[in-house]
Motif scaffolding. Structure first.
Motif, PDB file in Angstrom:
ATOM      1  N   VAL A 159       0.803  -1.163  -0.089  1.00  0.00           N
ATOM      2  CA  VAL A 159      -0.018   0.047  -0.025  1.00  0.00           C
ATOM      3  C   VAL A 159       1.015   1.195   0.101  1.00  0.00           C
ATOM      4  O   VAL A 159       0.632   2.287  -0.751  1.00  0.00           O
ATOM      5  N   ALA A 160       1.930   1.287   0.744  1.00  0.00           N
ATOM      6  CA  ALA A 160       2.819   2.378   0.963  1.00  0.00           C
ATOM      7  C   ALA A 160       3.695   2.557  -0.500  1.00  0.00           C
ATOM      8  O   ALA A 160       3.833   3.758  -0.878  1.00  0.00           O
ATOM      9  N   LEU A 161       3.901   1.567  -0.977  1.00  0.00           N
ATOM     10  CA  LEU A 161       4.368   1.738  -2.198  1.00  0.00           C
ATOM     11  C   LEU A 161       3.983   2.285  -3.267  1.00  0.00           C
ATOM     12  O   LEU A 161       4.148   3.263  -4.045  1.00  0.00           O
ATOM     13  N   ASP A 162       2.661   1.815  -3.404  1.00  0.00           N
ATOM     14  CA  ASP A 162       1.516   2.531  -4.258  1.00  0.00           C
ATOM     15  C   ASP A 162       1.363   4.151  -4.034  1.00  0.00           C
ATOM     16  O   ASP A 162       1.159   4.816  -4.847  1.00  0.00           O
ATOM     17  N   ALA A 163       1.308   4.489  -2.699  1.00  0.00           N
ATOM     18  CA  ALA A 163       0.933   5.731  -2.497  1.00  0.00           C
ATOM     19  C   ALA A 163       2.203   6.812  -2.595  1.00  0.00           C
ATOM     20  O   ALA A 163       1.937   8.012  -2.633  1.00  0.00           O
ATOM     21  N   ALA A 164       3.314   6.134  -2.551  1.00  0.00           N
ATOM     22  CA  ALA A 164       4.501   7.215  -2.818  1.00  0.00           C
ATOM     23  C   ALA A 164       4.859   7.716  -4.240  1.00  0.00           C
ATOM     24  O   ALA A 164       4.528   6.871  -5.276  1.00  0.00           O
ATOM     25  N   ARG A 165       5.087   8.969  -4.383  1.00  0.00           N
ATOM     26  CA  ARG A 165       5.439   9.449  -5.727  1.00  0.00           C
ATOM     27  C   ARG A 165       6.682   8.920  -6.242  1.00  0.00           C
ATOM     28  O   ARG A 165       7.641   8.525  -5.623  1.00  0.00           O
ATOM     29  N   PRO A 166       7.080   9.001  -7.489  1.00  0.00           N
ATOM     30  CA  PRO A 166       8.461   8.595  -8.070  1.00  0.00           C
ATOM     31  C   PRO A 166       9.567   9.580  -7.194  1.00  0.00           C
ATOM     32  O   PRO A 166       9.186  10.632  -6.968  1.00  0.00           O
ATOM     33  N   ARG A 167      10.499   8.890  -6.789  1.00  0.00           N
ATOM     34  CA  ARG A 167      11.778   9.378  -5.945  1.00  0.00           C
ATOM     35  C   ARG A 167      10.938   9.764  -4.506  1.00  0.00           C
ATOM     36  O   ARG A 167      11.789  10.728  -3.799  1.00  0.00           O
ATOM     37  N   GLY A 168       9.939   9.154  -4.289  1.00  0.00           N
ATOM     38  CA  GLY A 168       9.587   9.487  -2.768  1.00  0.00           C
ATOM     39  C   GLY A 168      10.288   8.575  -1.688  1.00  0.00           C
ATOM     40  O   GLY A 168      10.964   7.712  -2.232  1.00  0.00           O
ATOM     41  N   VAL A 169       9.785   9.000  -0.578  1.00  0.00           N
ATOM     42  CA  VAL A 169      10.383   8.178   0.506  1.00  0.00           C
ATOM     43  C   VAL A 169       8.948   7.330   1.274  1.00  0.00           C
ATOM     44  O   VAL A 169       8.064   7.767   1.364  1.00  0.00           O
ATOM     45  N   VAL A 170       9.471   5.883   1.623  1.00  0.00           N
ATOM     46  CA  VAL A 170       8.695   5.113   2.162  1.00  0.00           C
ATOM     47  C   VAL A 170       9.511   4.904   3.422  1.00  0.00           C
ATOM     48  O   VAL A 170      10.387   4.107   3.479  1.00  0.00           O
ATOM     49  N   ALA A 171       9.114   5.161   4.539  1.00  0.00           N
ATOM     50  CA  ALA A 171       9.635   4.856   5.835  1.00  0.00           C
ATOM     51  C   ALA A 171       8.769   4.000   6.555  1.00  0.00           C
ATOM     52  O   ALA A 171       7.603   3.814   6.646  1.00  0.00           O
ATOM     53  N   LEU A 172       9.440   2.742   6.858  1.00  0.00           N
ATOM     54  CA  LEU A 172       8.995   1.534   7.592  1.00  0.00           C
ATOM     55  C   LEU A 172       9.044   1.442   8.897  1.00  0.00           C
ATOM     56  O   LEU A 172      10.122   1.702   9.573  1.00  0.00           O
ATOM     57  N   LYS A 173       7.895   1.217   9.651  1.00  0.00           N
ATOM     58  CA  LYS A 173       8.062   1.036  11.148  1.00  0.00           C
ATOM     59  C   LYS A 173       7.365   0.038  11.752  1.00  0.00           C
ATOM     60  O   LYS A 173       7.443  -0.207  13.010  1.00  0.00           O
ATOM     61  N   SER A 174       6.880  -1.214  10.811  1.00  0.00           N
ATOM     62  CA  SER A 174       6.392  -2.293  11.414  1.00  0.00           C
ATOM     63  C   SER A 174       7.301  -3.231  11.733  1.00  0.00           C
ATOM     64  O   SER A 174       8.193  -3.584  11.061  1.00  0.00           O
TER      65      SER A 174
END
Length: 338
Positions: free
Chosen positions: A249-264
């Protein structure tokens, strides 16, 4: 193996949690004895309890989100500490290896981790090393028990900074997600969206604590299309779902060259579309333990609110009931009170 003296919760395996009497811990030289006031049940505790996160010590007294009062000290520690409210960092590091000498003590290969590889705070008393404690007499026991998870949110931003006027999405509105919303709000994002499961009873809290918009997973794609540049996604996405499905879900929501910060830290293996991540040139950032001093400062300045996040309190004697309750949808943070 165990003597008698104080009550503690012992985790022996998946959903095998027992209230037992154990020998009262004694502080070694340079260690202190703490009378526990409160301890939070976190996502890692739940994963160990459910069996998705491998139990590294058996039996284990879990619990690392702790507040309490120093009641005794070992040799080499000033007795002036007795009577003060404290919390403790959770990584008992060696102080001698390359990682420790490089200031990366949370990755010391010889460390023990309180509540994970050594006994923690789900007991009437616990011990910790003197250099790991922080005196927080000016905070309530409830606030002090939030220092560790709040520090983990601060670490997320230190590892991968968010920029002012970024468009930000926080996926998951549990305790970490709600703390992240508050800290990210301090950076004045252009848009801060909280994403919850459909019908989540916790959505109201996300609004109260600073989210500009709260949507569910099914509505997220429409928000991406309408409210992000060219409909391509958010600059900064926090994955705090506590589930193995949150990353996609996070990968889909991020823009190109965006950041996905994982906390789980749910303990389950995760598969994801690596090609999508590579083509979008996403930066995947992971983080865990963080700076306690900055978390304490945020609480002292009332820049982060935590009282609303405690949705249930149980005495230590009802620990099994508390753990089962923690899996219910309306629960954010459950505290065990001794």
């Amino acid at each position: 193996m165990w003597g008698y003296g104080v009550k503690a919760l012992l985790l022996l395996g998946a959903r095998d949690l027992r209230l037992e009497e154990v020998e009262e811990p004694r502080p070694l030289p340079e260690w202190v004895l703490i009378k526990v006031e409160r301890v939070g049940i976190c996502g890692t505790d739940k994963a160990m309890y459910s069996g998705t996160y491998k139990l590294l010590k058996k039996p284990l007294i879990p619990g690392h989100e702790v507040s309490g009062i120093v009641v005794d000290v070992g040799e080499g520690v000033s007795r002036d500490l007795v009577g003060h409210r404290v919390t403790t960092e959770i990584n008992v590091y060696c102080g001698r290896c390359w990682y420790c000498r490089s200031g990366i003590y949370t990755h010391c290969p010889y460390r023990e981790t309180i509540g994970i590889t050594r006994n923690g705070g789900m007991a009437e008393y616990m011990v910790t090393r003197r250099d790991l404690i922080h005196v927080v007499d000016d905070l309530t026991p409830l606030q002090a028990a939030f220092i560790e998870p709040l520090a983990a949110v601060v670490e997320m931003i230190e590892m991968e900074p968010v920029k002012p006027l970024n468009r930000v999405a926080v996926i998951g509105v549990g305790a970490i997600g709600l703390l992240a919303i508050q800290v990210l709000k301090l950076f004045e994002p252009e848009l801060l969206v909280a994403v919850s499961r459909p019908g989540s009873p916790k959505a109201r809290l996300a609004r109260e604590l600073g989210a500009d918009l709260v949507v569910d997973y099914q509505e997220l794609s429409e928000v991406v299309k309408k409210d992000t540049p060219e409909g391509q996604g958010f600059d900064y996405v926090v994955e705090a779902t506590g589930s193995s499905s949150g990353l996609e879900v996070a990968l889909d929501a991020a823009r190109p060259r965006g950041v996905v910060a994982l906390k789980s830290t749910h303990g389950s293996p995760v598969s994801f579309d690596q090609t999508k991540a590579v083509v979008k040139e996403l930066r995947l950032s992971t983080s865990r333990c963080g700076p306690f001093d900055k978390a304490i400062s945020l609480l002292r300045k009332r820049m982060v609110v935590v009282d609303k996040l405690v949705t249930s309190e149980y005495p230590l004697t009802r620990g099994v009931e508390a753990f089962e309750k923690s899996f219910e949808r309306d629960q954010v943070k459950i505290h065990l009170v001794t």
